[in-house]
Design an enzyme around this catalytic site. Structure first.
Site, PDB file in Angstrom:
ATOM      1  N   ARG A 291      11.632  -2.924  -8.679  1.00 22.85           N
ATOM      2  CA  ARG A 291      11.068  -1.519  -8.499  1.00 22.85           C
ATOM      3  C   ARG A 291       9.537  -1.563  -9.029  1.00 22.85           C
ATOM      4  NH1 ARG A 291       8.016   1.609 -11.707  1.00 22.85           N
ATOM      5  NH2 ARG A 291       9.119   1.389 -13.135  1.00 22.85           N
TER       6      ARG A 291
ATOM      7  N   CYS B  54       1.305  -0.979 -11.913  1.00 19.70           N
ATOM      8  CA  CYS B  54       1.360   0.177 -11.206  1.00 19.70           C
ATOM      9  C   CYS B  54       0.198   0.388 -10.324  1.00 19.70           C
ATOM     10  CB  CYS B  54       1.300   1.256 -12.407  1.00 19.70           C
ATOM     11  SG  CYS B  54       1.437   2.847 -11.685  1.00 19.70           S
TER      12      CYS B  54
ATOM     13  N   ASN C 186       5.087  -6.697 -15.897  1.00 20.81           N
ATOM     14  CA  ASN C 186       5.851  -6.256 -17.042  1.00 20.81           C
ATOM     15  C   ASN C 186       6.153  -7.531 -18.095  1.00 20.81           C
ATOM     16  OD1 ASN C 186       6.688  -4.621 -15.029  1.00 20.81           O
ATOM     17  ND2 ASN C 186       7.515  -3.453 -16.664  1.00 20.81           N
TER      18      ASN C 186
HETATM   19  P1  HMG Z   1       2.434  15.526  -3.356  1.00 20.20           P
HETATM   20  O1  HMG Z   1       1.542  15.041  -2.421  1.00 20.20           O
HETATM   21  O2  HMG Z   1       1.880  16.458  -4.498  1.00 20.20           O
HETATM   22  O3  HMG Z   1       3.674  16.044  -2.751  1.00 20.20           O
HETATM   23  O4  HMG Z   1       2.834  14.210  -4.080  1.00 20.20           O
HETATM   24  P2  HMG Z   1       4.324  17.692  -2.390  1.00 20.20           P
HETATM   25  O5  HMG Z   1       5.372  18.054  -3.050  1.00 20.20           O
HETATM   26  O6  HMG Z   1       2.968  18.543  -2.029  1.00 20.20           O
HETATM   27  O7  HMG Z   1       4.737  17.325  -0.803  1.00 20.20           O
HETATM   28  C1  HMG Z   1       3.833  16.884   0.144  1.00 20.20           C
HETATM   29  C2  HMG Z   1       4.750  16.189   1.209  1.00 20.20           C
HETATM   30  O8  HMG Z   1       5.309  14.881   0.882  1.00 20.20           O
HETATM   31  C3  HMG Z   1       5.677  16.970   2.040  1.00 20.20           C
HETATM   32  O9  HMG Z   1       5.850  16.726   3.186  1.00 20.20           O
HETATM   33  C4  HMG Z   1       6.874  16.638   1.295  1.00 20.20           C
HETATM   34  O10 HMG Z   1       8.165  16.628   1.843  1.00 20.20           O
HETATM   35  C5  HMG Z   1       6.667  15.203   1.040  1.00 20.20           C
HETATM   36  P3  HMG Z   1       5.292  17.687   4.608  1.00 20.20           P
HETATM   37  O11 HMG Z   1       5.952  19.072   4.280  1.00 20.20           O
HETATM   38  O12 HMG Z   1       3.641  17.596   4.244  1.00 20.20           O
HETATM   39  O13 HMG Z   1       5.645  16.784   5.654  1.00 20.20           O
HETATM   40  N1  HMG Z   1       7.364  14.502  -0.022  1.00 20.20           N
HETATM   41  C6  HMG Z   1       8.285  13.285   0.061  1.00 20.20           C
HETATM   42  N2  HMG Z   1       8.693  12.672   0.976  1.00 20.20           N
HETATM   43  C7  HMG Z   1       9.335  11.783   0.408  1.00 20.20           C
HETATM   44  N3  HMG Z   1       9.750  11.494  -0.675  1.00 20.20           N
HETATM   45  C8  HMG Z   1       9.429  12.291  -1.688  1.00 20.20           C
HETATM   46  C9  HMG Z   1       8.650  13.196  -1.375  1.00 20.20           C
HETATM   47  N4  HMG Z   1       7.993  14.082  -2.113  1.00 20.20           N
HETATM   48  C10 HMG Z   1       7.312  14.941  -1.295  1.00 20.20           C
HETATM   49  N5  HMG Z   1      10.067  12.014  -2.925  1.00 20.20           N
HETATM   50  C11 HMG Z   1       4.695  13.077  -5.408  1.00 20.20           C
HETATM   51  C12 HMG Z   1       3.703  14.175  -5.363  1.00 20.20           C
HETATM   52  C13 HMG Z   1       5.336  13.224  -6.743  1.00 20.20           C
HETATM   53  C14 HMG Z   1       5.702  12.870  -4.300  1.00 20.20           C
HETATM   54  C15 HMG Z   1       3.605  11.728  -5.185  1.00 20.20           C
HETATM   55  O14 HMG Z   1       2.696  11.827  -6.226  1.00 20.20           O
HETATM   56  C16 HMG Z   1       4.333  10.394  -5.427  1.00 20.20           C
HETATM   57  O15 HMG Z   1       5.271  10.000  -4.525  1.00 20.20           O
HETATM   58  N6  HMG Z   1       4.061   9.645  -6.599  1.00 20.20           N
HETATM   59  C17 HMG Z   1       4.779   8.467  -6.898  1.00 20.20           C
HETATM   60  C18 HMG Z   1       3.972   7.631  -7.605  1.00 20.20           C
HETATM   61  C19 HMG Z   1       4.658   6.266  -8.015  1.00 20.20           C
HETATM   62  O16 HMG Z   1       5.650   6.050  -7.500  1.00 20.20           O
HETATM   63  N7  HMG Z   1       3.953   5.500  -8.945  1.00 20.20           N
HETATM   64  C20 HMG Z   1       4.432   4.391  -9.433  1.00 20.20           C
HETATM   65  C21 HMG Z   1       5.823   4.501 -10.228  1.00 20.20           C
HETATM   66  S1  HMG Z   1       5.514   5.207 -11.850  1.00 20.20           S
HETATM   67  C22 HMG Z   1       5.308   3.664 -12.726  1.00 20.20           C
HETATM   68  O17 HMG Z   1       5.113   2.600 -12.290  1.00 20.20           O
HETATM   69  C23 HMG Z   1       4.893   3.677 -14.271  1.00 20.20           C
HETATM   70  C24 HMG Z   1       6.436   3.164 -15.167  1.00 20.20           C
HETATM   71  O18 HMG Z   1       6.868   1.964 -14.763  1.00 20.20           O
HETATM   72  C25 HMG Z   1       6.271   3.197 -16.391  1.00 20.20           C
HETATM   73  C26 HMG Z   1       5.083   2.650 -17.123  1.00 20.20           C
HETATM   74  O19 HMG Z   1       4.768   1.595 -16.705  1.00 20.20           O
HETATM   75  O20 HMG Z   1       4.391   3.251 -17.944  1.00 20.20           O
HETATM   76  C27 HMG Z   1       7.542   3.862 -14.597  1.00 20.20           C
HETATM   77 MG    MG Z   2       5.880   0.013 -15.586  1.00 17.17          MG
END
Ligand code: HMG
Ligand code: MG
Length: 313
Positions: free
Chosen positions: A11, A237, A246
């Site tokens: 992931r 990220c 990591n």
């Molecule tokens: P948004 O644009 O605000 O979403 O994104 P929304 O709720 O306004 O929805 C907009 C559209 O997206 C809608 O479709 C939803 O259905 C669709 P429409 O009606 O326009 O056709 N939608 C989705 N489709 C599929 N799967 C979903 C989903 N959600 C909404 N889950 C959202 C908000 C949270 C979805 C977006 O910001 C996002 O996906 N962010 C993820 C970013 C990410 O994955 N970052 C990396 C992971 S975090 C990390 O790496 C840190 C970590 O390792 C710890 C560390 O290191 O500190 C964990």
């Molecule tokens: Mg991380």
């Protein structure tokens, strides 16, 4: 003593690759991690596919993934839409991921720090009602690329609220890999003051400044027994450009083997997998242990990247 290695390579590692890795490679990667003895493998994310195209095949991957009894395959889920997709695949473990800072909450989740809780609350409630275990992350635990240093009390406040939603564990993310052992001590003190002890915490260090192993040892000495790492040290990220890989699982396991701490992970088998993946990704593993173990392999079985061995590229 035993430490649970929470493997995040498929992931956190693959989400940050510029190339999209084919689903068959992901499937084999996860299977090989389980073979090496990892019992918790964060497999993919049910986030918006446009936000992280590298993991857009989450459903397809889980559909065809052979499950090994006793191994957990958690996935990231930010919202109810993601939960619906994950439940369809029969997941038993999910992780929500919050931010301690406004800048990262906006960039990573399109939310404020406050509104992220409104997004997560129904996810946790519904997941628990389905018997799904929920982990939480809090990101930017020491500093944020846009806001600078982050106060430990602020991180502990956000982390406490994430746990209070009903999560069994909170992983402390040094997303951009800038923390040092003294800061780890201060952060754990802040959590203790907020009533959160080491039994509910995990650590998640990125290794930008080479401090991840020292930070991990500090956390272990404070009683933490769950450590996140990625095979071969891949990762980062996409919404925090300064984040690098990591802590490498091989570096972690090598140190724990030396300390006589059990993990159940076979470091050589794992390094062979990281070398195999490095050959596919076309770049060497940043892990020092992987590089050292690569020299032990018979020459003909060592993978090549553009004609060279991964440690020579
Ligand atoms: P948004 O644009 O605000 O979403 O994104 P929304 O709720 O306004 O929805 C907009 C559209 O997206 C809608 O479709 C939803 O259905 C669709 P429409 O009606 O326009 O056709 N939608 C989705 N489709 C599929 N799967 C979903 C989903 N959600 C909404 N889950 C959202 C908000 C949270 C979805 C977006 O910001 C996002 O996906 N962010 C993820 C970013 C990410 O994955 N970052 C990396 C992971 S975090 C990390 O790496 C840190 C970590 O390792 C710890 C560390 O290191 O500190 C964990
Ligand atoms: Mg991380």
């Amino acid at each position: 003593m035993r430490v649970t290695v929470y493997e995040v390579g498929p992931r956190d590692g693959l989400q940050n690759e510029s190339a999209v890795v084919p689903v068959e490679v992901k499937r084999e990667f996860v299977a090989r991690l389980a073979e090496a003895g990892l019992t918790t493998i964060e497999t993919t994310s049910f986030v918006h596919p446009k936000w992280v195209p590298q993991l857009a095949d989450a459903g397809e991957l889980l559909e065809s993934l052979p499950r090994v009894p006793g191994v957990r395959y958690p996935v990231l889920v930010p919202n109810e839409k993601g939960l619906d997709r994950a439940l369809k695949q029969g997941v038993t473990d999910i992780a929500i991921f919050g931010s301690a800072t406004e800048s990262f909450a906006r960039r990573n989740l399109n939310r404020t720090v406050e509104s992220q809780f409104e997004m997560f609350a129904p996810v946790v409630e519904r997941a628990l009602a389905h018997g799904v275990r929920v982990r939480a992350y809090v990101s930017m635990c020491f500093a944020d690329p846009w806001e600078g240093p982050v106060a430990p009390a602020r991180v502990a406040g956000v982390g406490r609220r994430l746990l209070d939603l009903g999560c069994h564990e909170l992983s402390l993310g040094d997303t951009i890999g800038v923390g040092t052992p003294r800061q780890v001590e201060d952060l754990l003190d802040a959590f203790a003051e907020a009533g959160v002890g080491p039994e509910r915490l995990a650590v998640h260090f990125h290794d930008t400044y080479g401090q991840a192993l020292a930070n991990t040892l500090t956390a272990l000495r404070r009683g933490i027994t769950v450590v996140d790492s990625s095979a071969g040290g891949i990762g980062g990220c996409p919404y925090a450009r300064s984040a690098t890989g990591n802590l490498a699982t091989e570096d972690l396991v090598w140190m724990l083997d030396g300390l006589g701490v059990e993990t159940g992970v076979d470091v050589r088998s794992l390094a062979a997998t990281s070398l195999w993946l490095a050959g596919i990704l076309g770049r060497p593993s940043p892990s020092r242990v992987v590089q050292a173990l690569a020299r032990e392999l018979p020459d003909r079985s060592r993978p090549r990247i553009q004609g060279k061995r991964p440690e020579e590229v």
